[in-house]
Write a protein that holds these residues in place. Structure first.
Motif, short mmCIF file in Angstrom:
data_model
loop_
_atom_site.label_atom_id
_atom_site.label_comp_id
_atom_site.label_asym_id
_atom_site.label_seq_id
_atom_site.Cartn_x
_atom_site.Cartn_y
_atom_site.Cartn_z
N ARG A 110 -8.62 -1.74 -0.70
CA ARG A 110 -7.98 -1.08 -1.85
C ARG A 110 -8.54 0.33 -2.02
N GLN A 111 -9.83 0.48 -1.78
CA GLN A 111 -10.45 1.80 -1.87
C GLN A 111 -9.85 2.73 -0.81
N ARG A 112 -9.56 2.19 0.35
CA ARG A 112 -8.92 2.99 1.39
C ARG A 112 -7.57 3.54 0.92
N ILE A 131 -8.18 6.48 -1.27
CA ILE A 131 -8.62 7.65 -0.49
C ILE A 131 -7.45 8.27 0.25
N ILE A 132 -6.65 7.44 0.92
CA ILE A 132 -5.50 7.95 1.68
C ILE A 132 -4.49 8.58 0.74
N ARG A 133 -4.28 7.97 -0.41
CA ARG A 133 -3.35 8.55 -1.41
C ARG A 133 -3.81 9.94 -1.81
N CYS A 134 -5.08 10.10 -2.01
CA CYS A 134 -5.62 11.41 -2.37
C CYS A 134 -5.45 12.41 -1.22
N ALA A 161 0.84 -1.20 0.00
CA ALA A 161 0.00 0.00 0.00
C ALA A 161 0.88 1.25 0.00
N ALA A 162 1.90 1.27 0.85
CA ALA A 162 2.79 2.43 0.94
C ALA A 162 3.53 2.69 -0.37
N GLU A 163 3.98 1.63 -1.03
CA GLU A 163 4.68 1.80 -2.31
C GLU A 163 3.75 2.37 -3.37
N ASN A 164 2.50 1.91 -3.38
CA ASN A 164 1.52 2.45 -4.32
C ASN A 164 1.26 3.93 -4.05
#
Length: 82
Positions: free
Chosen positions: A67-69, A72-75, A21-24
């Motif tokens: 995955r949706q989280r 959202i967090i990336r945004c 998740a962090a790498e993405n």
């Protein structure tokens, strides 16, 4: 749009399943922060919004909701104007 404080979370995911998740999240940020810093920020932000996320989890192992989280967090880490 990012410079205007606008962020978008798309319905169709743009995540790499073989990455964490962090790498993405790091792929979408332009600040050059170390992955450990990005992971810590993502974890803290996710919990503050009630969307707990383990930044070290592999995307391929996550549910659709998890995955949706990430999206959202990336945004939110791109500091949109809320």
């Amino acid at each position: 749009a990012k410079n205007l404080g606008i962020g978008m979370v798309f319905q169709h995911f743009s995540l790499f399943e073989a990455l964490t998740a962090a790498e993405n999240i790091a792929l979408s940020l332009d600040d050059g922060s170390p992955i450990s810093t990005i992971a810590a920020k993502a974890r803290a932000l996710s919990y503050s919004y009630g969307l707990p996320l383990d930044p070290q989890s592999l995307v391929g192992d996550l549910s659709v909701g998890e995955r949706q989280r990430i999206e959202i967090i990336r945004c939110l880490l791109q500091t949109p104007q809320l």
